[in-house]
Scaffold this motif. Structure first.
Motif, PDB file in Angstrom:
ATOM      1  N   TRP A  22      48.741  39.272 -58.410  1.00  0.00           N
ATOM      2  CA  TRP A  22      47.714  38.255 -58.611  1.00  0.00           C
ATOM      3  C   TRP A  22      48.241  37.136 -59.494  1.00  0.00           C
ATOM      4  CZ3 TRP A  22      45.113  36.901 -63.206  1.00  0.00           C
ATOM      5  CH2 TRP A  22      43.984  36.082 -63.037  1.00  0.00           C
ATOM      6  N   CYS A  23      47.785  35.919 -59.207  1.00  0.00           N
ATOM      7  CA  CYS A  23      48.213  34.752 -59.979  1.00  0.00           C
ATOM      8  C   CYS A  23      47.029  33.828 -60.220  1.00  0.00           C
ATOM      9  CB  CYS A  23      49.308  33.994 -59.234  1.00  0.00           C
ATOM     10  SG  CYS A  23      49.756  32.401 -59.981  1.00  0.00           S
ATOM     11  N   ASP A  24      46.892  33.370 -61.440  1.00  0.00           N
ATOM     12  CA  ASP A  24      45.871  32.375 -61.790  1.00  0.00           C
ATOM     13  C   ASP A  24      46.608  31.153 -62.337  1.00  0.00           C
ATOM     14  OD1 ASP A  24      42.967  32.236 -64.013  1.00  0.00           O
ATOM     15  OD2 ASP A  24      43.496  31.117 -62.202  1.00  0.00           O
ATOM     16  N   PRO A  25      46.611  30.057 -61.585  1.00  0.00           N
ATOM     17  CA  PRO A  25      47.390  28.880 -62.023  1.00  0.00           C
ATOM     18  C   PRO A  25      46.695  28.136 -63.163  1.00  0.00           C
ATOM     19  CG  PRO A  25      46.115  28.349 -60.075  1.00  0.00           C
ATOM     20  CD  PRO A  25      45.901  29.822 -60.343  1.00  0.00           C
ATOM     21  N   LEU A  91      57.509  35.579 -58.920  1.00  0.00           N
ATOM     22  CA  LEU A  91      57.075  34.528 -59.832  1.00  0.00           C
ATOM     23  C   LEU A  91      56.045  33.632 -59.162  1.00  0.00           C
ATOM     24  CD1 LEU A  91      60.632  33.553 -61.056  1.00  0.00           C
ATOM     25  CD2 LEU A  91      58.873  34.536 -62.527  1.00  0.00           C
ATOM     26  N   CYS A  92      55.034  33.294 -59.913  1.00  0.00           N
ATOM     27  CA  CYS A  92      54.035  32.320 -59.466  1.00  0.00           C
ATOM     28  C   CYS A  92      54.208  31.064 -60.302  1.00  0.00           C
ATOM     29  CB  CYS A  92      52.636  32.892 -59.651  1.00  0.00           C
ATOM     30  SG  CYS A  92      51.305  31.774 -59.154  1.00  0.00           S
ATOM     31  N   ALA A  93      54.045  29.924 -59.662  1.00  0.00           N
ATOM     32  CA  ALA A  93      54.137  28.655 -60.370  1.00  0.00           C
ATOM     33  C   ALA A  93      53.055  27.716 -59.857  1.00  0.00           C
ATOM     34  CB  ALA A  93      55.515  28.024 -60.177  1.00  0.00           C
ATOM     35  N   SER A  94      52.695  26.749 -60.675  1.00  0.00           N
ATOM     36  CA  SER A  94      51.734  25.757 -60.222  1.00  0.00           C
ATOM     37  C   SER A  94      52.165  24.378 -60.697  1.00  0.00           C
ATOM     38  CB  SER A  94      50.316  26.077 -60.715  1.00  0.00           C
ATOM     39  OG  SER A  94      50.194  25.924 -62.120  1.00  0.00           O
ATOM     40  N   GLY A 106      54.564  31.350 -64.306  1.00  0.00           N
ATOM     41  CA  GLY A 106      54.021  32.489 -65.002  1.00  0.00           C
ATOM     42  C   GLY A 106      55.131  33.426 -65.440  1.00  0.00           C
ATOM     43  N   PRO A 107      54.778  34.519 -66.137  1.00  0.00           N
ATOM     44  CA  PRO A 107      55.789  35.452 -66.650  1.00  0.00           C
ATOM     45  C   PRO A 107      56.408  36.331 -65.578  1.00  0.00           C
ATOM     46  CG  PRO A 107      53.603  36.256 -67.146  1.00  0.00           C
ATOM     47  CD  PRO A 107      53.426  34.889 -66.558  1.00  0.00           C
ATOM     48  N   GLY A 108      55.789  36.378 -64.403  1.00  0.00           N
ATOM     49  CA  GLY A 108      56.349  37.154 -63.303  1.00  0.00           C
ATOM     50  C   GLY A 108      55.856  38.590 -63.265  1.00  0.00           C
TER      51      GLY A 108
ATOM     52  N   GLY B  40      64.285  38.211 -68.289  1.00  0.00           N
ATOM     53  CA  GLY B  40      63.090  38.891 -67.796  1.00  0.00           C
ATOM     54  C   GLY B  40      61.801  38.108 -67.894  1.00  0.00           C
ATOM     55  N   ARG B  41      61.903  36.801 -68.089  1.00  0.00           N
ATOM     56  CA  ARG B  41      60.698  35.989 -68.246  1.00  0.00           C
ATOM     57  C   ARG B  41      60.601  34.942 -67.146  1.00  0.00           C
ATOM     58  NH1 ARG B  41      59.032  36.117 -73.586  1.00  0.00           N
ATOM     59  NH2 ARG B  41      57.126  35.151 -72.809  1.00  0.00           N
ATOM     60  N   GLY B  42      59.509  34.159 -67.201  1.00  0.00           N
ATOM     61  CA  GLY B  42      59.358  33.055 -66.253  1.00  0.00           C
ATOM     62  C   GLY B  42      60.243  31.877 -66.629  1.00  0.00           C
ATOM     63  N   LEU B  43      60.265  30.879 -65.782  1.00  0.00           N
ATOM     64  CA  LEU B  43      61.100  29.705 -66.001  1.00  0.00           C
ATOM     65  C   LEU B  43      60.326  28.631 -66.754  1.00  0.00           C
ATOM     66  CD1 LEU B  43      62.261  31.160 -63.332  1.00  0.00           C
ATOM     67  CD2 LEU B  43      63.402  28.968 -62.963  1.00  0.00           C
TER      68      LEU B  43
END
Lengths: 114, 112
Positions: A22-25, A91-94, A106-108, B40-43
Motif C-alpha cells: 500500500w502507498c499513500d502519496p 518503492l512508491c513515489a509521487s 516512500g521508505p519502500g 535500505g531506505r527510499g530515494l
C-alpha cells in the motif's frame, strides 16, 4: 514535512502466495509511481498513475502483478502468485506532475519470497 | 532494462575529500536528476538539471551536463561521513515514455 507512506515495511511470503503493498502519496500529488529495486541496482518503473488512470504499465508483468489507484489518492500493488524472483524492494513515489518534477519516494517495502 | 552507466560503481574516500560520480546515457533527455539512497531506505531527490543547462549548484553539490557527450557528473565537495550512500542519476526522455530511467548507482563510502 509531508512524506510518502508505505506499508508494510517488510514482508516475507512463500512462493505462490498473494501479497499486497500500500502507498499513500503526498497530499495533492496527482502522479504516483511504483518502482521495483533489485539489490545492487537502480529502481525500475513498474507502473505510473496520473490521478486514477494508468499512463504507463509497459514494464508491469501483468500475468501476476496488478495495481490500482481507485480514487486517485492511495494505491495498492498486488502480486499473485509471488515467485522467488520477485524478492526486491518495492518503492512508491509521487510528484506534482509528470513533467520536469522531482519525485518524492516512500521508505519502500522489502519483499522476501521463500 | 536500465539505460546508461554510472561510474565508478563504488567509491571510498576520506572525510573532507571531494567525490565525483559520472553518469552516461544513450537517448536524448528532457532533464537529468540525481538522487541519494541511504542503505535500505527510499530515494531522496538532490538536484535536477535541464537539457539546456550546463551546470547547477546546490550547497556542496555541483552537477554538470554535457548533452553532446550524453554524460553528467555529480561533485560532492568537502565530503562528510553522512554523505555515505548510493547515488543514482535518473533520466527523463524528451518524448514517449516520460518516467525516469535510473542507472545502477555509485556506492559512496566516506571514511571519518
Amino acid at each position: 514535512e509531508a512524506e510518502v507512506a508505505q506499508s508494510p515495511r517488510y514482508k516475507i511470503t512463500e512462493k505462490s502466495q498473494a501479497v499486497a503493498f500500500w502507498c499513500d502519496p503526498i497530499s495533492g500529488h496527482a502522479t504516483l509511481y511504483w518502482y521495483r529495486q533489485i539489490l545492487g541496482q537502480g529502481p525500475e518503473l513498474l507502473v505510473q498513475f496520473q490521478d486514477e488512470s494508468v499512463v504507463d504499465d509497459s514494464q508491469l508483468p501483468k500475468d501476476r502483478f496488478s495495481a490500482e489507484r481507485l480514487k486517485g489518492v492511495d494505491s495498492t500493488l498486488k502480486i499473485q502468485p509471488a515467485e522467488l524472483g520477485d524478492s526486491a524492494m518495492y518503492l512508491c513515489a509521487s510528484s506534482s506532475g509528470a513533467l520536469e518534477y522531482e519525485q518524492y519516494f516512500g521508505p519502500g517495502t522489502r519483499l522476501t519470497v521463500t | 532494462s536500465q539505460q546508461g552507466e554510472e561510474d565508478p560503481q563504488a567509491l571510498s574516500i576520506q572525510e573532507g575529500e571531494n567525490a565525483t560520480m559520472n553518469c552516461s546515457y544513450k537517448t536524448s533527455i528532457n532533464n537529468l536528476q540525481w538522487y541519494r539512497q541511504n542503505s535500505g531506505r527510499g530515494l531522496v531527490h538532490l538536484i535536477l538539471i535541464r537539457s539546456n543547462e550546463r551546470e547547477k549548484h546546490s550547497g556542496r553539490l555541483r552537477v554538470t551536463l554535457d548533452t553532446s557527450k550524453k554524460s553528467s557528473s555529480l561533485l560532492i565537495t568537502a565530503s562528510r561521513a553522512a554523505d555515505t550512500a548510493s547515488y543514482f542519476c535518473a533520466r527523463q526522455k524528451v518524448t514517449g515514455r516520460r518516467a525516469l530511467t535510473f542507472g545502477s548507482g555509485t556506492r559512496l563510502q566516506v571514511q571519518p
